[in-house]
Design a protein around this motif. Structure first.
Motif, PDB file in Angstrom:
ATOM      1  N   LYS A   1       0.773  -1.147   0.119  1.00  0.00           N
ATOM      2  CA  LYS A   1      -0.118   0.048   0.132  1.00  0.00           C
ATOM      3  C   LYS A   1       0.887   1.221  -0.138  1.00  0.00           C
ATOM      4  CE  LYS A   1      -2.463  -1.005   3.640  1.00  0.00           C
ATOM      5  NZ  LYS A   1      -2.460  -2.226   3.809  1.00  0.00           N
ATOM      6  N   THR A   2       1.882   1.322   0.949  1.00  0.00           N
ATOM      7  CA  THR A   2       2.491   2.673   1.052  1.00  0.00           C
ATOM      8  C   THR A   2       3.552   3.063  -0.088  1.00  0.00           C
ATOM      9  OG1 THR A   2       2.551   2.406   3.352  1.00  0.00           O
ATOM     10  CG2 THR A   2       4.319   3.740   2.217  1.00  0.00           C
ATOM     11  N   ASP A  34      -1.458   9.648   5.255  1.00  0.00           N
ATOM     12  CA  ASP A  34      -1.494   8.547   5.923  1.00  0.00           C
ATOM     13  C   ASP A  34      -2.704   8.412   7.017  1.00  0.00           C
ATOM     14  OD1 ASP A  34      -0.864   6.306   7.254  1.00  0.00           O
ATOM     15  OD2 ASP A  34       1.242   6.570   7.715  1.00  0.00           O
ATOM     16  N   LEU A  71       3.756   5.678   6.289  1.00  0.00           N
ATOM     17  CA  LEU A  71       4.251   6.418   5.187  1.00  0.00           C
ATOM     18  C   LEU A  71       5.218   7.414   5.387  1.00  0.00           C
ATOM     19  CD1 LEU A  71       3.438   7.377   2.268  1.00  0.00           C
ATOM     20  CD2 LEU A  71       1.693   9.032   3.009  1.00  0.00           C
ATOM     21  N   ASP A  88      -3.045   6.788   2.128  1.00  0.00           N
ATOM     22  CA  ASP A  88      -2.778   5.595   2.396  1.00  0.00           C
ATOM     23  C   ASP A  88      -3.811   5.118   3.690  1.00  0.00           C
ATOM     24  OD1 ASP A  88      -1.262   3.323   3.122  1.00  0.00           O
ATOM     25  OD2 ASP A  88       0.503   4.483   3.318  1.00  0.00           O
TER      26      ASP A  88
END
Length: 481
Positions: free
Chosen positions: A235-236, A258, A266, A348
């Motif tokens: 994801k990040t 984030d 993040l 995120d």
């Protein structure tokens, strides 16, 4: 239960609008949600209020809602338990038939003196009640009541009109098709530089189209949510790469946020600014940041600029206790601030689809991105994430159907992988990509790149093939704008 209107916050801004065409929507903080259809106007009202009640339950407090429908407009207070109080309501004025204003003049008695005619007033024409659905409009009145003008004068004008040449508005000397620029890549580009003009290859044309797509601007801000219920699903890195590419090519002010409910990573994978502020500091200063007198540069106090990749990062809370969980209302506040200062917000997320901040993020989302590494438990978590959203219906289901899935070759792979091991890793990535293909709008594969595994992520550190793959992924996302 009665509530004084002034005790109920006007935030978020909620509207319930029922149109004359039989459709309805509930707009929460600028995000529209389609109201399920009903057979009657009252059905639409009930369905719209059900969405507002769900919003009140999410916030765990009463909310104010402005209502508009074909019969009038006003304001309600809606409680989490479903109780509804009316603050104000103003019905629309009833329409009169056209004939009511064009009644025949009363007759004058033939025997009355000319200087003092006796006029017997006619009784007032009754006002025709407005139809409940749809409202009676002038253009829907019977032909005899619309008092049409005679068509003969118009026909005469048309007959007398002089015959003219074609209007200059119907032509143009501009070339409509763009001129194809010569090749710049590969052997075709080499020959072009040697003086032999060559057309670009199909691969170069595809890359140019992806660049054109991510370089465009669009009206209003856009929010992208990057989600997967499993940790380690990439994801990040996905947030960083999409932010870098869209910021570089479009030049649009872009922020990566984030939105982990407690503490995300993040901030660990990106460049840190000269301060330690996070999303909680931004929320605390939201009144000042939303003031019309605040300079746009003030946002730099709360975000961390990426000097090479040209986007900003809003970090999650990093206090030592880590005991604060972001609420749905805090997400609303932060999103309102960010969309004032940025055209593009890329969020995120944590791993809990039931968390209040996760669900509120989805409410603000325009485009959903689901990253997954080529490992079966990550792929299964991605499938469950999409299934959860689809089962909720409405806006959530629409996001799931139009999602972009980004399949990365396993980040657990070693740089020393060769031969059969590399083939198996690529085959597994293709198998997972093929599995998602029928259920979402687009699927993009990303090759393994060691620059994405550890440490700060930089676009320029990627291998050319990885940069090209991420460009294709960003273009797929931008097509959803």
């Amino acid at each position: 239960m009665s509530t004084t209107p002034t005790e109920v916050l006007a935030f978020p801004n909620i509207k319930a609008i029922i149109s004359d065409n039989g459709t309805a929507e509930v707009i929460v903080a600028g995000n529209s949600r389609v109201v399920p259809a009903g057979e009657t106007l009252q059905d639409l009202r009930d369905n719209a209020l059900a969405l507002v009640v769900a919003e009140a339950r999410t916030l765990q407090r009463p909310v104010r809602v402005r209502i508009e429908d074909p019969e009038g407009h006003g304001e309600l207070i809606v409680h989490p338990d479903g109780n509804v109080e009316s603050v104000s309501y103003e019905p629309r004025p009833a329409r009169r038939r056209t004939g009511a204003s064009t009644a025949a003049a009363p007759k004058v008695s033939d025997t009355a003196p000319a200087a003092a005619p006796v006029v017997k007033p006619e009784p007032a024409q009754p006002v025709v009640e407005r139809q409940p659905w749809p409202p009676l409009a002038v253009d829907t009145l019977p032909a005899e009541e619309a008092a049409p003008a005679s068509e003969a004068p118009q026909e005469a004008v048309e007959a007398d009109a002089p015959v003219t040449r074609r209007s200059l508005k119907e032509t143009s000397f501009l070339v409509s098709a763009p001129v194809l620029e010569p090749a710049t890549q590969g052997w075709r580009g080499t020959l072009t530089r040697l003086g032999f003009r060559m057309d670009p290859s199909a691969e170069e044309l595809s890359e140019r189209e992806d660049i054109r797509t991510v370089s465009q601007h669009w009206p209003g801000p856009r929010t992208i949510a990057v989600v997967n219920r499993k940790g380690g699903a990439n994801k990040t890195p996905t947030v960083v790469m999409l932010s870098a590419i869209l910021a570089r090519y479009s030049g649009a002010a872009t922020v990566a946020w984030d939105n982990n409910e407690s503490q995300g990573t993040l901030g660990w994978r990106t460049e840190k600014g000269a301060h330690d502020r996070s999303v909680l500091d931004l929320i605390d200063s939201s009144t000042e940041l939303l003031s019309p007198s605040t300079n746009a540069a003030e946002i730099a106090k709360f975000v961390h600029h990426q000097t090479a990749d040209k986007f900003d990062v809003l970090r999650s809370d990093e206090n030592e206790e880590g005991d604060h969980e972001v609420t749905a209302e805090e997400v609303d506040i932060a999103h309102q601030v960010l969309t004032r200062y940025y055209r593009l917000v890329i969020m995120d997320s944590g791993n809990t689809a039931r968390a209040a901040n996760w669900r509120r993020m989805i409410d603000h989302t325009n485009q959903l991105v689901v990253p997954v590494t080529a490992i079966e438990d990550r792929a299964e978590a991605a499938r469950l994430t999409l299934q959860t959203l689809e089962s909720r219906g409405g806006h959530d289901a629409e996001l799931a159907r139009n999602a972009v899935v980004i399949v990365s070759e396993s980040t657990d792979a070693k740089r020393s992988m060769t031969g059969d091991a590399l083939k198996r890793a690529k085959a597994e990535a293709q198998r997972i990509a093929d599995g998602f293909e029928p259920f979402v709008r687009a699927v993009v594969r990303i090759p393994y790149d060691p620059a994405l595994v550890n440490g700060p992520i930089r676009y320029e550190a990627l291998q050319p093939a990885t940069q090209r793959a991420w460009l294709a992924a960003a273009a797929a996302v931008a097509k959803g704008f």
